[in-house]
Write an enzyme that holds these catalytic residues in place. Structure first.
Site, PDB file in Angstrom:
ATOM      1  N   GLU A 297       0.747  -1.084   0.078  1.00  0.00           N
ATOM      2  CA  GLU A 297      -0.115   0.119  -0.027  1.00  0.00           C
ATOM      3  C   GLU A 297       0.930   1.170  -0.218  1.00  0.00           C
ATOM      4  O   GLU A 297       0.634   2.254  -0.605  1.00  0.00           O
ATOM      5  CB  GLU A 297      -0.996  -0.055   1.046  1.00  0.00           C
ATOM      6  N   ASP A 379       3.888  -4.343  -5.889  1.00  0.00           N
ATOM      7  CA  ASP A 379       4.104  -5.424  -5.462  1.00  0.00           C
ATOM      8  C   ASP A 379       5.691  -5.419  -5.560  1.00  0.00           C
ATOM      9  O   ASP A 379       6.298  -6.055  -4.684  1.00  0.00           O
ATOM     10  CB  ASP A 379       3.473  -6.671  -6.245  1.00  0.00           C
TER      11      ASP A 379
HETATM   12 ZN    ZN Z   1      -2.679  -2.369  -4.655  1.00  0.00          ZN
END
Ligand code: ZN
Length: 455
Positions: A297, A379
């Protein structure tokens, strides 16, 4: 702009078949989307999970997730068909002009100073919203209390369902009138210059909503409480410090009230951010996994994704208003829909949005392509911070808990998915299973489709 104006003049001819054109667009979109769904349905009939998940997912879980996917697909088809029937019936039976004139008679019950187009438009829009809601209510009830219930996913009680509905309607009745009044006043007062002013108005409105939502609106539906002292809190604070994230406060939200979907997000103004973690995420994952999710996030923040998305949405709004400014006086459009003498701005905007539908399709596709790229980047960000295996295992856990679709048709996924599918994400993380990370059991207490941004 010149081309647009010429196009608008070309299209503003008496007897231009607007109704037929708009119905055609709508049917074409329906056929296109159902064609994609059919392709996806074929994938949902597979009996073997994708390679990367074969060690992780048992046959039972996979079969159940496929069955859930098929049930949702069938429901989606019926809902879309119902929407089509409604749309065509609305146009065929001239519902818009009838509703406009009927809501005009309602105005007579209001004080005289509330006559005028703006009040009329507000009453019209609120009535229209209520009608739409009533028409979609059976499908919503079926979705929550039959479909989700059948797969053990529903957590809502009828009481919560009804109070949620009442609260959101009250909010609509509170916010819609001033917003609509502002919108219409700007178009009326600034004439051909309205594009810039309207655009500024919506930008300010967006910032206002971002600020007001978590403080005044969210607490009406959920409870936010500060995260308890402990390892998770100290690790998160350390991560935020390392990334120079202006963390003000850490909250836990009672997402489990409605669904067991696990999630985390941040909100706030650029210099004062708050992180919110779902109670379900904390419950189902290890502390390291929660921190890995937060690293993803915060990756969105650090890579400027939120700012970029805001920028892109501004461009989109500007484009819509520019095209609207050219079509707003298209008399043939109003006339074909039964508005011969009056040209209410709000009606023009509704009709114009319908006529612009094919462009929405392309914008949706582009936005999803961009969003999937951002997900890969976030990611990779978490990966570089050293959370590779924790992120992978939390992604797999979530997938199994939620019985999310494990595989997808590429065309369907390109158009509909804002997130890459799990197997793509694991591949991008270069992750290989050393041992099974999650239990076989899907989450029984249930999950609703996540609202807002997912992981
Ligand atoms: Zn995301």
């Amino acid at each position: 702009m010149d081309i647009l104006q010429r196009l608008a003049r070309f299209l503003d001819r008496p007897l231009f078949p607007w109704k037929k054109l708009i119905i055609g667009f709508s049917v074409a979109q329906f056929c296109f989307e159902e064609f994609l769904s059919l392709r996806q349905y074929r994938v949902l009939k597979n009996t073997k999970p994708p390679q990367v998940l074969q060690k992780e997912v048992s046959k039972d879980v996979y079969d159940k997730s496929q069955e859930y996917g098929r049930a949702k697909a069938k429901f989606g088809f019926v809902r879309a068909l119902w929407g089509q029937v409604q749309n065509i019936a609305f146009i065929h039976f001239d519902v818009l002009p009838k509703l406009w004139s009927w809501t005009g008679t309602l105005l007579r019950f209001l004080p005289a100073r509330l006559s005028g187009e703006i009040s009329h438009s507000i009453v019209f829009v609120l009535t229209f919203v209520l009608i739409q809601q009533a028409l979609s209510l059976p499908a919503n009830i079926y979705h929550t209390f039959v479909l989700e219930e059948k797969f053990g996913f529903n957590k809502q009680t009828p009481k919560l369902f009804i109070t949620d509905m009442i609260k959101s309607n009250l909010l609509a009745f509170l916010f819609a009138p001033p917003i609509l009044a502002g919108f219409l006043t700007i178009v009326k007062k600034t004439g051909t210059q309205f594009v810039t002013y309207l655009w500024l108005f919506t930008a300010v409105l967006q910032v206002f909503m971002i600020t007001v939502y978590p403080i005044f609106i969210l607490p009406l539906f959920n409870k936010l409480s500060p995260l308890e002292e402990g390892k998770l809190k100290s690790q998160t604070e350390a991560l935020a410090k390392k990334l120079n994230f202006p963390l003000q406060e850490l909250f836990v939200i009672d997402g489990s009230k409605r669904s067991a979907h696990s999630n985390a997000y941040f909100f706030g103004l650029p210099w004062k951010k708050h992180i919110v973690i779902y109670d379900t995420l904390i419950e189902k994952s290890s502390e390291e996994e929660v921190v890995a999710v937060l690293a993803h996030e915060l990756g969105h923040w650090s890579l400027g994704h939120t700012t970029k998305l805001f920028g892109v949405s501004q461009i989109n709004v500007f484009y819509i208003f520019s095209v609207f400014s050219v079509f707003i006086n298209n008399a043939s459009l109003y006339a074909d829909f039964g508005f011969l003498n009056e040209h209410p701005i709000i009606i023009g905007f509704i009709l114009f949005s319908d006529a612009l539908a094919p462009m929405d399709l392309i914008i949706k596709l582009l936005m999803n392509i961009m969003s999937r790229r951002f997900e890969f980047q976030a990611d990779a960000f978490a990966l570089n911070l050293g959370y590779k295996s924790e992120l992978a295992s939390s992604l797999i856990k979530l997938q199994i808990q939620n019985l999310s679709t494990m595989d997808a048709d590429w065309m369907y996924a390109s158009y509909h998915f804002s997130h890459p599918i799990l197997s793509e994400r694991l591949k991008a993380l270069n992750w290989t299973a050393t041992e099974k990370v999650a239990e076989d059991k899907p989450e029984k207490e249930g999950v609703e489709k996540a609202s807002g941004r997912e992981l």
